[in-house]
Design a protein around this motif. Structure first.
Motif, short mmCIF file in Angstrom:
data_model
loop_
_atom_site.label_atom_id
_atom_site.label_comp_id
_atom_site.label_asym_id
_atom_site.label_seq_id
_atom_site.Cartn_x
_atom_site.Cartn_y
_atom_site.Cartn_z
N ILE A 130 23.37 25.98 -4.08
CA ILE A 130 23.76 24.81 -4.87
C ILE A 130 25.28 24.76 -5.02
O ILE A 130 25.92 25.74 -5.41
N THR A 131 25.84 23.60 -4.72
CA THR A 131 27.29 23.39 -4.79
C THR A 131 27.81 23.67 -6.19
O THR A 131 27.20 23.29 -7.19
N ARG A 132 28.96 24.32 -6.25
CA ARG A 132 29.60 24.67 -7.52
C ARG A 132 30.66 23.65 -7.91
O ARG A 132 31.14 22.87 -7.09
N ASP A 133 31.04 23.67 -9.17
CA ASP A 133 32.23 22.93 -9.62
C ASP A 133 33.48 23.74 -9.27
O ASP A 133 33.47 24.97 -9.36
N SER A 172 37.36 19.24 -14.31
CA SER A 172 36.17 18.59 -14.87
C SER A 172 35.90 17.25 -14.20
O SER A 172 34.77 16.93 -13.84
N ASP A 173 36.95 16.45 -14.00
CA ASP A 173 36.81 15.17 -13.29
C ASP A 173 37.14 15.41 -11.82
O ASP A 173 38.29 15.68 -11.45
N LEU A 174 36.15 15.32 -10.98
CA LEU A 174 36.32 15.67 -9.57
C LEU A 174 37.21 14.70 -8.81
O LEU A 174 37.62 14.99 -7.70
N TYR A 175 37.49 13.53 -9.40
CA TYR A 175 38.38 12.57 -8.75
C TYR A 175 39.83 12.71 -9.24
O TYR A 175 40.69 11.92 -8.84
N TRP A 188 29.11 10.72 -10.77
CA TRP A 188 28.94 12.15 -10.57
C TRP A 188 30.23 12.93 -10.78
O TRP A 188 30.20 14.10 -11.18
N ASN A 189 31.37 12.30 -10.52
CA ASN A 189 32.63 13.02 -10.67
C ASN A 189 32.92 13.40 -12.11
O ASN A 189 33.71 14.30 -12.38
N LEU A 190 32.27 12.74 -13.08
CA LEU A 190 32.50 13.02 -14.49
C LEU A 190 31.57 14.13 -14.97
O LEU A 190 30.40 14.19 -14.60
N PRO A 191 32.06 15.03 -15.81
CA PRO A 191 31.26 16.18 -16.23
C PRO A 191 29.98 15.79 -16.96
O PRO A 191 28.96 16.48 -16.84
N GLU A 192 30.00 14.68 -17.70
CA GLU A 192 28.80 14.26 -18.43
C GLU A 192 27.62 14.04 -17.48
O GLU A 192 26.48 14.37 -17.80
N SER A 193 27.90 13.47 -16.32
CA SER A 193 26.84 13.20 -15.35
C SER A 193 26.26 14.50 -14.80
O SER A 193 25.03 14.66 -14.72
N GLN A 237 31.32 24.57 -14.64
CA GLN A 237 31.89 25.70 -13.92
C GLN A 237 31.03 26.95 -14.06
O GLN A 237 30.96 27.77 -13.13
N ASN A 238 30.36 27.09 -15.19
CA ASN A 238 29.47 28.22 -15.42
C ASN A 238 28.01 27.82 -15.34
O ASN A 238 27.18 28.27 -16.13
N ASP A 239 27.69 26.97 -14.39
CA ASP A 239 26.30 26.62 -14.12
C ASP A 239 25.60 27.83 -13.50
O ASP A 239 26.23 28.71 -12.91
#
Length: 288
Positions: free
Chosen positions: A37-40, A45-48, A179-184, A119-121
């Protein structure tokens, strides 16, 4: 009998020391493919908010996805060698993923004391495994890794279902947060992964992943089908999904030539990144 096995890297991360998060093991008439599974990325936090090159630089090395996929395939290596091959069955394939999930739990007990779904998923992987005994194909899988069977004429005789695409994605797509936002990412990983209580429209709309969580077991699927000596079986990660029903791909698989096949995959990977260019693994098998 194993015809071929390989992982093709993501074309956007070639030659940059990016973690390989697919893993496989194949021997005799058994194969397993795991897709970590892909990590952060670390500290983002905002991937964009940063360029892709910076995301690659900040991606964890090693990654939890890489470690989980390897943990599962390393476990499978020992698991399958401890079995009498004739005892392998649907339940044996299912138990491999169940016990492999517990092995991944050990990773998370060591490295993720408190899951934040970012990040700690949890470290995790999805997977598919299969073995052929006396013209019976026994398989087990979770989420979007799978198994497909072609007959000698290239017709699809059987394919496992992608539970995430079928049951989860229609509801995930309605969340309304990018998806780029942490809430999602928190909502998807917390509410839609391994959550047997996420019931909408009278059905569970979660998907499964081997994260060491007990409820992951509820999402493992397994079965058995008869195969002929002329059939070709492919165990794959989701990076190959878009190729599996292309006539040119099927023809190359059932009339296999290693050099021609690898040239084809390399060429098609560069034509459409989103469909074909991401990391992908397959094992090609024939009935023993």
């Amino acid at each position: 009998m194993i015809i071929y096995k390989n992982t093709f890297e993501n074309i956007k991360t070639l030659n940059c020391d990016f973690p390989i998060e697919d893993s496989y093991y194949a021997d005799d008439c058994f194969a397993i493919v795991a897709d970590g599974i892909t990590r952060d990325p670390i500290g983002i936090s905002d991937l964009y908010s940063v360029p892709f090159e910076e995301l690659k630089r900040l991606y964890p090395r090693p990654s939890g996805g890489e470690l989980a996929a390897r943990e599962l395939t390393n476990f499978a290596t020992k698991y399958i060698k401890d079995l009498d091959i004739k005892s392998n069955s649907e339940q044996a394939m299912r138990n491999l993923l169940i016990e492999g999930n517990q092995s991944i739990k050990g990773l998370n007990d060591r490295f993720i004391p408190m899951c934040d779904y970012l990040q700690n998923d949890y470290y995790g992987t999805v997977a598919a495994c299969a073995t052929i005994i006396d013209n019976q194909l026994y398989y087990a899988y979770i989420c979007d890794c799978g198994v497909i069977v072609y007959d000698k004429d290239g017709n699809v005789k059987f394919q496992t279902e992608d539970d995430k695409a079928l049951y989860s994605d229609p509801y995930i797509n309605k969340i309304g947060i990018a998806w780029n936002l942490p809430e999602s990412r928190i909502i998807v990983r917390r509410d839609y992964r391994n959550n047997v209580n996420n019931i909408q429209d009278n059905q569970c709309v979660s998907y499964g992943a081997l994260t060491g969580e007990d409820d992951a077991v509820s999402f493992i699927r397994s079965g058995c089908i008869k195969v002929d000596s002329t059939d070709t079986i492919v165990v794959y990660s989701d990076g190959f999904t878009s190729l599996l029903r292309r006539p040119d791909f099927i023809d190359l698989v059932i009339h296999f030539d290693c050099d021609v096949f690898e040239q084809y995959v390399g060429k098609v990977s560069n034509t459409d990144y989103e469909r074909y260019g991401k990391e992908k693994t397959l094992v090609i098998m024939k009935s023993c």
